[in-house]
Write an enzyme that holds these catalytic residues in place. Structure first.
Site, PDB file in Angstrom:
ATOM      1  N   ASP A   1       0.882  -1.171   0.000  1.00 30.82           N
ATOM      2  CA  ASP A   1       0.000   0.000   0.000  1.00 30.82           C
ATOM      3  C   ASP A   1       0.913   1.211   0.000  1.00 30.82           C
ATOM      4  O   ASP A   1       1.687   1.409   0.943  1.00 30.82           O
ATOM      5  CB  ASP A   1      -0.883   0.026   1.256  1.00 30.82           C
ATOM      6  CG  ASP A   1      -1.960  -1.049   1.238  1.00 30.82           C
ATOM      7  OD1 ASP A   1      -2.290  -1.531   0.144  1.00 30.82           O
ATOM      8  OD2 ASP A   1      -2.466  -1.398   2.311  1.00 30.82           O
TER       9      ASP A   1
ATOM     10  N   ASP B   1     -13.575  -3.323  -2.010  1.00 32.50           N
ATOM     11  CA  ASP B   1     -13.427  -3.046  -0.580  1.00 32.50           C
ATOM     12  C   ASP B   1     -14.806  -3.214   0.047  1.00 32.50           C
ATOM     13  O   ASP B   1     -15.708  -2.414  -0.211  1.00 32.50           O
ATOM     14  CB  ASP B   1     -12.902  -1.626  -0.359  1.00 32.50           C
ATOM     15  CG  ASP B   1     -11.500  -1.440  -0.929  1.00 32.50           C
ATOM     16  OD1 ASP B   1     -10.736  -2.424  -0.943  1.00 32.50           O
ATOM     17  OD2 ASP B   1     -11.170  -0.324  -1.366  1.00 32.50           O
TER      18      ASP B   1
END
Length: 266
Positions: free
Chosen positions: A11, A130
């Site tokens: 990330d 998500d």
């Protein structure tokens, strides 16, 4: 049975690898190029690179960093974050990515998945979802059919900031129909918590789509990785925290999965 893949995830924001909990409280984990090289050397099957603030910041793709990462790894590299158009796919593939991951852009314009898949092939189009378990209030929300949403998971966009009201399982099925070759499924409830994957979510999506599902969000132990495959039905498992901070190596993860009877490339 095909070998199941272990995929470390980078990330990235501000040119650094970070890791948070439930998509917030980000903590620095290091330089993306160095970390990518380390995972390549450890025998990771693939690598995922997500620019986690590109969409919310309205920024362009960070091609120089992606090129540097791609030059260090000799395993498939998936890049996501800020991927909006078919042209973005071309630019990323040229920069060294093997697959590109759509998230918010697919929600805003689902046709982009058809177009990208038609042009470059489903094998290099990933859709990242998500998902967050509905609150009691969300369960009462009325759908277009006049019925309450009920228990399940909603899809969030913009780095987990915006509830789209889409059902995660139905959305995954639609994305596969439109040409996604893979679903990268993250449980926002479990992200960074180290409490294990949301196996009900993973299983529900795995059962609903004919394409591979990558389970993400919540790995705290090597057994969690195996559970994602054996109980969740995932084809690949993604983790960040347990690898970034040196708790376990990819090799140890593969060894444990093999001990659990999961086929892996050793």
């Amino acid at each position: 049975m095909l070998a199941k893949r272990i995929i470390p995830c980078l990330d990235v924001t501000g040119g650094r690898v970070v890791k948070g909990v439930n998509f917030v409280e980000l903590r620095d984990a290091g330089d993306p190029v160095e970390i990518a090289a380390r995972y390549n050397a450890q025998g990771a099957d693939e690598l995922t690179f997500l620019d986690i603030t590109a969409t919310s910041d309205g920024r362009d793709l960070i091609l120089p960093i992606i090129e540097s990462v791609a030059s260090q790894v000799f395993i498939p590299l998936t890049v996501g974050g800020g991927v909006r158009t078919v042209e973005d796919v071309r630019r990323l593939l040229n920069a060294g990515a093997d697959k590109t991951s759509f998230n918010s852009a697919a929600i805003a314009n689902p046709e982009v998945i058809n177009a990208a898949s038609d042009k470059y092939g489903a094998q290099c189009i990933v859709v990242a979802i998500d998902a967050k378990r509905r609150t009691a209030e969300d369960e009462q929300r009325m759908g277009a059919d006049g019925r309450a949403a009920g228990p399940g998971w909603d899809v969030y966009s913009h780095g987990g900031r915006k509830n789209t009201g889409l059902d995660a399982v139905q959305w995954a099925a639609e994305m596969a129909r439109r040409g996604a070759g893979e679903i990268l499924l993250t449980s926002m409830d479990r992200d960074g918590t180290k409490s294990g994957f949301d196996l009900k979510l993973t299983r529900a999506v795995s059962d609903a789509v004919p394409v591979p599902v990558i389970a993400s969000g919540g790995v705290g132990s090597l057994d969690d990785l195996a559970d994602g495959v054996t109980l969740g039905g995932a084809d690949a498992v993604l983790a960040a925290s347990i690898f970034h901070y040196g708790e376990f190596t990819v090799g140890q993860a593969k060894q444990r999965m093999a001990e659990r009877g999961v086929p892996v490339r050793l």
